[in-house]
Design an enzyme around this catalytic site. Structure first.
Site, short mmCIF file in Angstrom:
data_model
loop_
_atom_site.label_atom_id
_atom_site.label_comp_id
_atom_site.label_asym_id
_atom_site.label_seq_id
_atom_site.Cartn_x
_atom_site.Cartn_y
_atom_site.Cartn_z
N LEU A 192 -8.46 -4.27 -14.21
CA LEU A 192 -9.60 -4.87 -15.00
C LEU A 192 -10.41 -5.43 -14.06
O LEU A 192 -11.53 -6.09 -14.39
CB LEU A 192 -8.86 -5.60 -16.03
N ARG A 193 -9.91 -5.92 -12.88
CA ARG A 193 -10.83 -6.44 -11.78
C ARG A 193 -11.03 -8.06 -12.08
O ARG A 193 -11.78 -8.67 -11.38
CB ARG A 193 -11.95 -5.65 -11.55
N HIS A 245 3.52 3.29 -6.42
CA HIS A 245 2.32 4.28 -5.83
C HIS A 245 3.07 5.01 -4.86
O HIS A 245 2.87 4.60 -3.63
CB HIS A 245 1.13 3.25 -5.56
N HIS A 292 0.36 8.07 -11.12
CA HIS A 292 -0.53 9.04 -10.93
C HIS A 292 -0.02 10.32 -9.72
O HIS A 292 -0.49 10.53 -8.57
CB HIS A 292 -1.87 8.61 -10.11
N ASP A 321 -6.08 5.35 -14.81
CA ASP A 321 -6.02 4.90 -13.64
C ASP A 321 -7.30 4.27 -13.28
O ASP A 321 -8.04 4.31 -12.38
CB ASP A 321 -5.82 6.13 -12.51
#
Lengths: 322, 445
Positions: free
Chosen positions: B77-78, B193, B246, B319
């Site tokens: 969401l920064r 990740h 991902h 993502d």
């Protein structure tokens, strides 16, 4: 004059960003024009006013003496005005972005921008934001089209053709834009390219570009017509690509013994600047019978004159300072 | 803050005549949903115009699909720290337009979400905005620096639904072992990740012919599976719960498939980028297609589709990674990685259905029940009676051309720019309130 057919009657692209996408005819067109300038450059009457009134900006984001001088001389011999802008890498990071610089220069209405940049694709990005002709003077590890063209001109002057030649490109392929442009050009013109380098300097899947790969120098040079050495770009290497310069020279440096595997009349080429004693022994580099390294520099000016002429004329015909 | 919500009262509302997709019950049938206050009070075939209570607002779905609101288990969401790229409010609007009603936000903000105050800040801001329900990941390591573990137990208690180090690989085997082991006492989940960091250092794209032609540094697709293989051993060692984010390569799918067969507690997700695009999208140095992990070969893309179809890949997440123009309009190697994903999550995922790889119900499951189950959020991604009325109504067939400049997101960096696709969100409902309506169904249209 070539099996690949005659020269194209005009250069149809707004820019020269790479060899990729050029047809044999277009390459021949540039080389024929460059040959004209090569002859003219050997006379007392080196200059013309073909590009009188045109402005050429050399925008160099990487240090360069040879290429920058060559482009500057080429533009001046054609009568253009030349501005050199060398931008050190550190000041780029602090200051203006590439796009902003491009927009700023574009607002001054140059006819051609000659750009060298450390990042692959940067010159193309810039070309999308300006409305003058853009000439790629080297982008990252991607392409260096005028180098491949001047190499081709040098080869053609000695061998009389660009097809059915065996060309060995040796050394630091991984970091080399010169290698990529040369592979594309020589394949397009119908020659066979071999790459000779230690496995760490061969980029992944490069065989798909239609080249043969050798790790052993003597095997790779066997019966080839051209030996093209590349500069070992230690400054671009992260991690250990080669154990030491000493070991590199031992296995992959060009010396008399290794050269003996090539054809007796094989040419020795190098895009410069040379690391003597690293990728090439001085004895072969300076061998006037075999080495055409100095002629490459000479042809550089001629090729850049031809490229600038074609691009600026296109730009003028397209409406110039629009 | 402008109120993003159109409050429509708290009375009764019914959506009837819909293609009702209930992933929990695995049913796909004509029916409706009855909402009272903010909850679902009835659901199924019996909810028709004739059976509705009085004073009930009626929405006739006219055959459109009605499903639980989407649960996006991986998004940035920064906010806080990078509000010029996205805020919780713009992200909420974007999610609403994408049919997403629950978001799990990555902790790589500034400051990093590595303490209780951070988790509470996100929750408070999201409540105030009143759009999608936002949950936070807690960081695994303090400051996501890969050193010491955070106060995972306290973070969990404060509402962190799982743990990850944002877009960084948890590289240290010791750190990951400790995090996996420690989190077992509250059944926490660690999200990795998976990208071997040494091999991927400085890489701008997938290695191979295209990277060589473009003169860009590439990372081998094997860097992903290599990390997964090491981590699987740590799962064996600790009994912890590990989730790979991902997944992008065929080798990864294969290794996880085998690990699941062996009974290891591992799960994984992928993003639409990895089943809808391949590395050719970066030709011409297109920085919008620069992603992390990078887009892979066509073989890998097909393997991801197969992994989704056979259930090896548990969930699909957007993502979502908003980047501003200045981070993207750069030479490829310098440009930031990442793409926005909220508003393309559903239509791109529906391509799996349109192309015949998965049933409609399976597609919806991967976007709702499956991720909600992984992060253990009760009452999300379901149509169960008594749960919050978080719903999406969509037309699965409506064709449109993706234009990021129409997005609600503050950033426009979509690798799907210009793609022709099928499937459009018509309405998004959160706690019984309509938070998004497509112009074609909005009042007065």
């Amino acid at each position: 004059m070539s099996v690949m057919g005659p020269a194209a009657d005009h250069y149809p692209h707004p820019h020269l960003l790479g060899i990729e996408g050029l047809t044999p005819g277009e390459i021949t067109l540039i080389l024929d024009r460059a040959q004209h300038y090569a002859e003219k450059n050997r006379t007392a009457d080196k200059t013309s006013n073909i590009l009188a009134g045109a402005t050429v900006v050399n925008l160099f984001y990487e240090n360069s003496t040879r290429t920058l001088t060559s482009f500057e001389l080429a533009a001046k011999r054609l009568g253009a005005m030349v501005i050199n802008m060398t931008v050190g890498t550190s000041s780029v990071k602090k200051g203006e972005t590439l796009i902003d610089t491009a927009m700023t220069l574009n607002a001054m209405n140059p006819d051609a921008l000659v750009v060298r940049h450390g990042d692959s694709g940067a010159v193309k990005l810039l070309s999308e934001k300006v409305n003058c002709a853009v000439l790629n003077a080297g982008d990252g590890r991607h392409e260096h089209p005028t180098q491949a063209l001047l190499d081709a001109l040098t080869i053609r002057r000695h061998k009389g053709r660009l097809h059915r030649l065996n060309v060995a490109i040796c050394g630091d392929i991984a970091h080399s834009r010169v290698a990529r442009s040369n592979i594309l050009l020589l394949n397009t013109m119908g020659s066979r390219v071999r790459l000779v380098a230690p496995p760490t300097l061969i980029p992944s899947k490069i065989d798909r570009m239609g080249v043969e790969i050798f790790h052993d120098m003597e095997e790779g040079l066997k019966d080839c017509d051209i030996v093209m050495m590349l500069r070992l770009q230690l400054e671009r290497m992260e991690g250990s690509f080669i154990p030491s310069v000493r070991e590199y020279f031992h296995f992959h440096g060009l010396d008399r013994a290794k050269l003996a595997n090539a054809k007796p009349d094989a040419l020795i080429m190098h895009p410069g600047p040379m690391n003597r004693g690293v990728e090439i022994d001085s004895e072969v580099a300076d061998d006037v019978e075999r080495s055409v390294i100095r002629e490459q520099v000479e042809m550089g000016v001629a090729v850049r004159m031809a490229a600038l002429e074609l691009l600026v004329q296109n730009h003028r015909q397209a409406g110039g300072q629009a | 803050m402008t109120p993003a919500i159109r409050v429509k009262g708290t009375g009764r509302k019914a959506i009837i005549n819909a293609r009702l997709l209930d992933p929990a019950e695995q049913t796909d049938s004509t029916g409706g949903i009855l909402i009272e206050n903010s909850k679902i009070i009835d659901c199924g075939v019996k909810v028709t115009r004739d059976n509705l209570p009085k004073d009930c607002e009626i929405i006739d779905a006219a055959g459109a699909c009605l499903a639980p609101g989407l649960v996006d288990m991986r998004a940035q969401l920064r906010d806080p720290g990078f509000e010029h790229q996205e805020t919780i409010e713009t992200a909420g609007r974007s999610a609403a337009a994408g049919g997403i009603t629950t978001i799990i936000a990555l902790p790589n903000t500034d400051p990093v979400i590595d303490d209780v105050a951070g988790v509470e800040f996100i929750a408070r801001r999201a409540r105030k905005v009143g759009l999608a329900k936002v949950f936070a990941y807690g960081a695994v390591s303090k400051g996501i620096e890969g050193g010491e573990i955070t106060e995972m137990g306290l973070l969990h208690q404060a509402g962190a639904v799982a743990f990850c180090d944002g877009v960084k690989t948890i590289a240290s085997a010791r750190l990951l072992r400790q995090a996996l082991s420690y989190s077992t006492f509250f059944d926490g989940m660690i999200v990795q990740h998976p990208e071997e960091p040494e091999l991927s250092k400085g890489a701008a794209m997938n290695s191979g012919e295209l990277a060589t032609r473009l003169g860009l540094s590439g990372v081998s697709p094997l860097a992903e599976v290599m990390q997964i293989e090491r981590d699987l051993r740590l799962v064996e060692m600790t009994g912890g719960r590990l989730h790979f984010a991902h997944i992008s390569t065929g080798e990864s799918v294969e290794v996880i498939r085998k690990a699941k067969k062996r009974g290891l507690k591992v799960t994984c997700d992928t993003a639409p980028f990895y089943f809808a695009l391949n590395e050719n999208a970066v030709s011409d140095y297109r920085t919008f297609a620069k992603l992390s992990p990078p887009l892979r070969s066509e073989d890998d893309r097909q393997a991801i589709v197969a992994g989704l179809a056979d259930g090896t890949i548990d969930a699909i997440a957007s993502d979502h990674n908003p980047q501003d123009v200045d981070s993207k309009r750069l030479p490829f190697a310098q440009a930031a990685a990442g793409g926005v994903g909220f508003e393309t999550l559903l239509p791109i995922t529906l391509e799996l259905y349109h192309n015949g790889h998965m049933s409609m119900l399976d597609v919806i499951t991967k976007l709702t029940t499956a991720p909600a189950g992984l992060v253990r959020i009760k009452g999300a991604g379901t149509l169960e009676i008594g749960t919050a009325a978080d719903l999406v109504l969509f037309d699965p067939d409506r064709p449109w051309k993706i234009d990021p400049y129409q997005f609600e997101s503050k950033s426009k960096n979509s690798p799907f720019d210009g793609r022709l696709t099928q499937g459009r969100v018509l309405r998004t409902i959160i706690d019984g309130r309509e938070v998004f309506a497509d112009p074609s169904v909005a009042e007065g249209a």
